[in-house]
Motif scaffolding. Structure first.
Motif, PDB file in Angstrom:
ATOM      1  N   GLN A 111       0.833  -1.210   0.000  1.00 16.60           N
ATOM      2  CA  GLN A 111       0.000   0.000   0.000  1.00 16.60           C
ATOM      3  C   GLN A 111       0.861   1.250   0.000  1.00 16.60           C
ATOM      4  O   GLN A 111       0.592   2.210  -0.725  1.00 16.60           O
ATOM      5  CB  GLN A 111      -0.900   0.019   1.238  1.00 16.60           C
ATOM      6  N   VAL A 115       0.866   4.289  -2.761  1.00 17.29           N
ATOM      7  CA  VAL A 115       0.623   5.694  -2.425  1.00 17.29           C
ATOM      8  C   VAL A 115       1.793   6.558  -2.878  1.00 17.29           C
ATOM      9  O   VAL A 115       1.614   7.619  -3.480  1.00 17.29           O
ATOM     10  CB  VAL A 115       0.386   5.848  -0.909  1.00 17.29           C
ATOM     11  N   GLY A 118       1.796   7.296  -6.450  1.00 15.04           N
ATOM     12  CA  GLY A 118       0.626   8.007  -6.944  1.00 15.04           C
ATOM     13  C   GLY A 118      -0.356   7.113  -7.664  1.00 15.04           C
ATOM     14  O   GLY A 118      -1.198   7.589  -8.432  1.00 15.04           O
ATOM     15  N   ASN A 119      -0.271   5.809  -7.434  1.00 13.72           N
ATOM     16  CA  ASN A 119      -1.171   4.850  -8.076  1.00 13.72           C
ATOM     17  C   ASN A 119      -2.411   4.686  -7.210  1.00 13.72           C
ATOM     18  O   ASN A 119      -2.533   3.742  -6.425  1.00 13.72           O
ATOM     19  CB  ASN A 119      -0.450   3.513  -8.277  1.00 13.72           C
ATOM     20  N   ASP A 120      -3.347   5.630  -7.348  1.00 14.79           N
ATOM     21  CA  ASP A 120      -4.527   5.640  -6.493  1.00 14.79           C
ATOM     22  C   ASP A 120      -5.388   4.400  -6.685  1.00 14.79           C
ATOM     23  O   ASP A 120      -5.961   3.876  -5.723  1.00 14.79           O
ATOM     24  CB  ASP A 120      -5.378   6.881  -6.782  1.00 14.79           C
ATOM     25  N   ALA A 123      -3.857   1.574  -4.812  1.00 18.16           N
ATOM     26  CA  ALA A 123      -3.971   1.844  -3.382  1.00 18.16           C
ATOM     27  C   ALA A 123      -5.381   1.575  -2.883  1.00 18.16           C
ATOM     28  O   ALA A 123      -5.579   1.056  -1.777  1.00 18.16           O
ATOM     29  CB  ALA A 123      -3.576   3.291  -3.084  1.00 18.16           C
ATOM     30  N   ASP A 124      -6.385   1.931  -3.690  1.00 17.42           N
ATOM     31  CA  ASP A 124      -7.773   1.649  -3.325  1.00 17.42           C
ATOM     32  C   ASP A 124      -7.993   0.153  -3.139  1.00 17.42           C
ATOM     33  O   ASP A 124      -8.583  -0.294  -2.154  1.00 17.42           O
ATOM     34  CB  ASP A 124      -8.720   2.160  -4.420  1.00 17.42           C
ATOM     35  N   TYR A 167      -4.622  11.492   2.374  1.00 14.49           N
ATOM     36  CA  TYR A 167      -4.672  10.119   1.863  1.00 14.49           C
ATOM     37  C   TYR A 167      -3.924   9.131   2.744  1.00 14.49           C
ATOM     38  O   TYR A 167      -4.308   7.970   2.865  1.00 14.49           O
ATOM     39  CB  TYR A 167      -4.044  10.117   0.459  1.00 14.49           C
ATOM     40  N   CYS A 168      -2.871   9.546   3.364  1.00 13.33           N
ATOM     41  CA  CYS A 168      -1.991   8.607   4.064  1.00 13.33           C
ATOM     42  C   CYS A 168      -2.521   8.150   5.423  1.00 13.33           C
ATOM     43  O   CYS A 168      -2.023   7.182   5.987  1.00 13.33           O
ATOM     44  CB  CYS A 168      -0.610   9.237   4.267  1.00 13.33           C
ATOM     45  N   THR A 273      -5.537  14.565  -1.440  1.00 17.39           N
ATOM     46  CA  THR A 273      -5.970  13.953  -2.679  1.00 17.39           C
ATOM     47  C   THR A 273      -7.473  13.922  -2.741  1.00 17.39           C
ATOM     48  O   THR A 273      -8.145  13.998  -1.720  1.00 17.39           O
ATOM     49  CB  THR A 273      -5.426  12.533  -2.828  1.00 17.39           C
ATOM     50  N   ARG A 275      -8.884  11.262  -3.959  1.00 13.54           N
ATOM     51  CA  ARG A 275      -9.169   9.838  -4.030  1.00 13.54           C
ATOM     52  C   ARG A 275      -9.130   9.273  -2.623  1.00 13.54           C
ATOM     53  O   ARG A 275      -8.386   9.728  -1.782  1.00 13.54           O
ATOM     54  CB  ARG A 275      -8.124   9.124  -4.889  1.00 13.54           C
ATOM     55  N   LEU A 277      -8.987   5.832   0.115  1.00 15.20           N
ATOM     56  CA  LEU A 277      -8.562   4.456   0.307  1.00 15.20           C
ATOM     57  C   LEU A 277      -9.697   3.721   0.997  1.00 15.20           C
ATOM     58  O   LEU A 277     -10.086   4.099   2.091  1.00 15.20           O
ATOM     59  CB  LEU A 277      -7.304   4.415   1.170  1.00 15.20           C
TER      60      LEU A 277
END
Length: 279
Positions: A111, A115, A118-120, A123-124, A167-168, A273, A275, A277
């Motif tokens: 994960q 992150v 930047g591969n959302d 990561a999702d 996001y993190c 972001t 987006r 998770l």
């Protein structure tokens, strides 16, 4: 349930997950029977399965519709997820060996790499899979089945929310839960699981216009003609124009499973972001 009904239920479920069948969409028995070239009885069995999973609502004298989850339902689903995962945490704290802890840490690291890159999308997926792996390590089949059903119900919720967040933080929650459990700090780990899910629910903003509507025939076509894959079937989030009240419109994006409470300074990454998770 016949194998054909199960196959139809699986196809309809995927279409809901891919946001091709949107909340409130009519699932007419006659139309679906024609689309799948089966009897209405076979379709009815499939719709009952969807209703059992919370993905459809069957109304007397009106028929079946893709479910429209409410905020109250969202809270109840995540309360149930919390209880299941807290029970799993108690089991893992006592029973999990070095290989299990290593598997969880490897998943968290994947994960983190997604992150950082930047591969959302990845990561999702990994964010949701973390919870599946977590529960699977309990080796309790009943808990796994209950958890899987609850996760399926979150797929509808994830199509109906909008927010912005750090996001993190959700990734940090996963890492901290593993740390706490491995150190035997069960109470703190259980509290963090509860906080994690409650933060997700607080980010929900219901919106019925996130995804473009299609007829069932349009929505199901890729699965029936053999062209379906993740790239072609998943419907992208629609950018909407939201009025500011003075005639102007500000663009905003409807996104997935945010966490809205501010992170402590030690956890904040400064990276924002649109987006989310999955929890």
């Amino acid at each position: 349930m016949s194998s054909r009904s199960q196959s139809i239920a699986d196809t309809l479920t995927r279409a809901v997950i891919d946001h091709r069948l949107v909340p409130g969409c009519k699932l007419g028995e006659r139309e679906l029977a024609e689309i799948f070239d089966v009897s209405r009885i076979v379709v009815r069995q499939a719709l009952i399965r969807l209703a059992d999973d919370g993905l459809a609502q069957i109304e007397r004298n009106r028929g079946a519709f893709v479910a429209k989850p409410s905020m109250q339902e969202a809270m109840e689903i995540y309360d149930a997820l919390t209880l299941v995962e807290q029970g799993v945490a108690a089991q893992l704290s006592d029973r999990l060996g070095p290989a299990g802890w290593a598997e969880l840490r490897h998943h968290v690291e994947r994960q983190r790499q997604a992150v950082a890159a930047g591969n959302d999308a990845l990561a999702d997926v990994l964010g949701q899979e973390f919870h599946t792996v977590f529960v699977r390590l309990s080796r309790n089949k009943v808990m796994q089945e209950i958890h899987a059903q609850l996760v399926r119900r979150t797929t509808l919720l994830r199509s109906l929310i909008t927010a912005d967040f750090d996001y993190c933080n959700l990734l940090d929650d996963h890492s901290r839960v593993v740390d706490l459990l491995e150190k035997g700090r069960l109470k703190q780990a259980m509290d963090l699981i509860d906080t994690h899910h409650r933060s997700v629910v607080r980010g929900y903003i219901m919106d019925r216009d996130v995804f473009p509507e299609m007829t069932p025939a349009e929505a199901l076509a890729p699965y029936l003609d053999g062209t379906a894959d993740a790239a072609t079937t998943a419907v992208p989030l629609r950018r909407m124009a939201k009025s500011s009240g003075n005639g102007d419109a500000a663009a905003h994006v409807h996104v997935h499973l945010p966490k809205t409470d501010p992170a402590p300074a030690s956890r904040a990454s400064g990276k924002k972001t649109n987006r989310g998770l999955p929890s």
